[in-house]
Design an enzyme around this catalytic site. Structure first.
Site, PDB file in Angstrom:
ATOM      1  N   GLN A   1       0.787  -1.235  -0.128  1.00  0.00           N
ATOM      2  CA  GLN A   1       0.082  -0.045  -0.048  1.00  0.00           C
ATOM      3  C   GLN A   1       0.676   1.393  -0.091  1.00  0.00           C
ATOM      4  O   GLN A   1       0.252   2.544  -0.391  1.00  0.00           O
ATOM      5  CB  GLN A   1      -0.930   0.221   1.251  1.00  0.00           C
ATOM      6  CG  GLN A   1      -1.928  -1.104   0.926  1.00  0.00           C
ATOM      7  CD  GLN A   1      -2.900  -1.109   2.351  1.00  0.00           C
ATOM      8  OE1 GLN A   1      -2.554  -1.743   3.315  1.00  0.00           O
ATOM      9  NE2 GLN A   1      -3.999  -0.327   2.300  1.00  0.00           N
TER      10      GLN A   1
ATOM     11  N   HIS B   1       0.904  -9.352   4.784  1.00  0.00           N
ATOM     12  CA  HIS B   1       0.039  -8.460   4.627  1.00  0.00           C
ATOM     13  C   HIS B   1      -0.957  -8.451   3.374  1.00  0.00           C
ATOM     14  O   HIS B   1      -0.800  -7.567   2.567  1.00  0.00           O
ATOM     15  CB  HIS B   1       0.399  -7.075   5.064  1.00  0.00           C
ATOM     16  CG  HIS B   1      -0.548  -5.928   5.540  1.00  0.00           C
ATOM     17  ND1 HIS B   1      -0.753  -5.355   6.814  1.00  0.00           N
ATOM     18  CD2 HIS B   1      -1.896  -5.855   5.103  1.00  0.00           C
ATOM     19  CE1 HIS B   1      -1.822  -4.509   7.022  1.00  0.00           C
ATOM     20  NE2 HIS B   1      -2.424  -4.754   5.858  1.00  0.00           N
TER      21      HIS B   1
ATOM     22  N   ASN C   1      -1.680 -11.214   8.541  1.00  0.00           N
ATOM     23  CA  ASN C   1      -2.506  -9.892   8.739  1.00  0.00           C
ATOM     24  C   ASN C   1      -3.922 -10.424   8.483  1.00  0.00           C
ATOM     25  O   ASN C   1      -4.177 -10.957   7.338  1.00  0.00           O
ATOM     26  CB  ASN C   1      -2.177  -8.743   7.924  1.00  0.00           C
ATOM     27  CG  ASN C   1      -3.183  -7.612   8.086  1.00  0.00           C
ATOM     28  OD1 ASN C   1      -3.302  -6.873   9.132  1.00  0.00           O
ATOM     29  ND2 ASN C   1      -4.088  -7.115   7.154  1.00  0.00           N
ATOM     30  N   GLU C   2      -4.768 -10.082   9.477  1.00  0.00           N
ATOM     31  CA  GLU C   2      -6.357 -10.583   9.281  1.00  0.00           C
ATOM     32  C   GLU C   2      -6.583 -11.791   8.717  1.00  0.00           C
ATOM     33  O   GLU C   2      -6.848 -11.834   7.576  1.00  0.00           O
ATOM     34  CB  GLU C   2      -6.978  -9.311   8.632  1.00  0.00           C
ATOM     35  CG  GLU C   2      -6.978  -8.017   9.148  1.00  0.00           C
ATOM     36  CD  GLU C   2      -7.682  -7.092   8.578  1.00  0.00           C
ATOM     37  OE1 GLU C   2      -8.003  -5.935   9.166  1.00  0.00           O
ATOM     38  OE2 GLU C   2      -7.812  -6.784   7.495  1.00  0.00           O
TER      39      GLU C   2
END
Length: 440
Positions: free
Chosen positions: A18, A112, A156-157
């Site tokens: 990102q 991620h 992540n998540e």
């Protein structure tokens, strides 16, 4: 006087894809550049954190933050299966040394959302071999960089795939129901947009639900060209129950590999959690949602060193299922209800079931008006402080995100950041919220 105890990790978070830019060997880069992409725009140079990391880390330190959660990018480190890139490992070594230079504690995430394109071509996150491949990558990173770290998030998540599967199913069911009562043409298009907006506001990641559904058939053909399969299993694909358990296996295998290299490293995983509430008649549905979102993972993470909690809003259930946000509620750019009280409620509920230290690895708000961000941070961190006062071991709070950045399928339109970025010049413009968080 700080509202947090000495040693508390107070920071901001980013994810490699990102913010870094030009992550050309990843699955996301490939998807962004497809003809029938669900992304509104490609990431390209992103916000050039790859070259400007020292400027950004210094900015955090000068504002009063003492910690930084960021991810290393598997697709950079292992661009081809079994071939590790020494130059990229050296890059992340320099990032970690920079954190040390400015007194910033790094919390490193090893995965991620983005994966090497070659992994997806081999079956991705529904393929059993991925467990071994991920553990090997994690071992390599820790062998090279572990002496610079104290905290590592493996994944992540980890529950995002199940959330997306549920949202996709709900979107299609809602569309079928609404279409029965809707005429053709523009009315149908308006219905689709309205339904997509409702669905996107219920999942804590940037999705373009309508575009995903519209392009599904055309994407299947293009996927064969790009990924050698009509249905590539990227990390945020709608996940099966088998794939869900594979993620837990990958976490456990990675943790084992990390501990074999460096037993002192603190290892955890992060989950995307909503503050799930029930109206009268919705108790059973709310309980089932909490089971799927959190409880069924606890046997696999109970022995972790910490739990990474990621929360942005609440979900309310009645007898018909999930409710729309109240008419009077203010929504973020992501169509989430602004509800900072959700974080404290989630921390308390998690700790009832999973009595290990908690780190808030993400909590934030996408709004243009930074005064609302300051108010959100104030309320959310008050809740964190109250949990600590009541004896819950909350070890850190990371605001999402340090910078306005690439919000996945929604592109650069979502402004979560503590600092704005002029993407023509890549100039950072800190917002008052950065200084506010630093002073807490």
């Amino acid at each position: 006087m700080s509202k947090f105890p000495k040693g508390f990790l107070k920071g901001a978070a980013t994810a490699a894809h990102q913010v870094e830019g030009n992550n050309i060997n990843s699955d996301y880069w490939a998807m962004e550049h497809m003809k029938y992409s669900s992304f509104t725009e490609p990431s390209l140079d992103a916000v050039d954190h790859y070259h400007r990391y020292e400027e950004d880390i210094k900015m955090m330190a000068e504002a009063g933050l003492n910690a930084y959660r960021f991810s290393v990018e598997w697709a950079r480190i292992e661009p081809e299966q079994g071939k590790f890139d020494d130059r990229e490992i050296e890059h992340y070594r320099k990032v970690l040394e920079c954190c040390q230079k400015y007194g910033i504690e790094p919390v490193v995430t090893l995965h991620h959302f983005t994966s090497p394109k070659w992994l997806i071509e081999k079956g991705g996150w529904e393929q059993e071999e991925t467990v071994e491949l991920f553990a090997r990558y994690c071992r390599y990173v820790v062998e090279q960089l572990g002496s610079f770290m104290h905290y590592v998030c493996t994944i992540n998540e980890a529950n995002m795939g199940l959330q997306i599967a549920a949202i996709s199913a709900r979107y299609q069911a809602q569309m079928m129901a609404k279409m029965k009562n809707t005429g053709a043409g523009k009315a149908v298009e308006a219905t689709a947009k309205e339904t997509a907006k409702d669905a996107e506001g219920a999942v804590q990641v940037g999705l373009n639900m309508q575009k995903m559904m519209e392009n599904m058939n055309k994407q299947r053909e293009e996927n064969i060209e790009v990924f050698k399969t009509p249905e590539p299993q990227v990390f945020v694909s709608a996940r099966t129950q088998k794939g869900d358990m594979l993620i837990m296996k990958a976490h456990q295998a990675a943790k084992k590999a990390i501990k074999e290299v460096n037993p002192q490293l603190q290892v955890g995983i992060t989950l995307s959690l909503h503050d799930i509430q029930a109206k009268k008649g919705g108790e059973e549905k709310a309980a089932l949602e909490w089971e799927e979102e959190f409880l069924h993972y606890t046997p696999f993470i109970r022995d972790d060193d910490f739990f990474g909690l990621q929360n942005y809003t609440r979900s309310v259930y009645d007898s018909d299922g999930i409710c729309a946000a109240p008419a009077e509620a203010e929504l973020t750019q992501m169509d989430y209800e602004i509800y900072p009280q959700a974080l404290e409620r989630c921390i308390r509920r998690v700790y009832e079931e999973l009595q290990i230290p908690v780190i808030v690895t993400e909590n934030g708000i996408a709004v243009e008006d930074d005064r609302k961000r300051v108010d959100f941070i104030a309320s959310a961190t008050d809740g964190v402080a109250q949990c600590i006062a009541d004896g819950i071991p909350v070890k850190g709070y990371f605001y999402w995100s340090l910078l306005d950045n690439f919000e996945w399928q929604k592109g650069y339109s979502m402004t979560f950041g503590l600092a704005a970025v002029d993407r023509d010049t890549q100039k950072r413009n800190p917002k008052p919220s950065l200084a506010y968080l630093g002073c807490l």
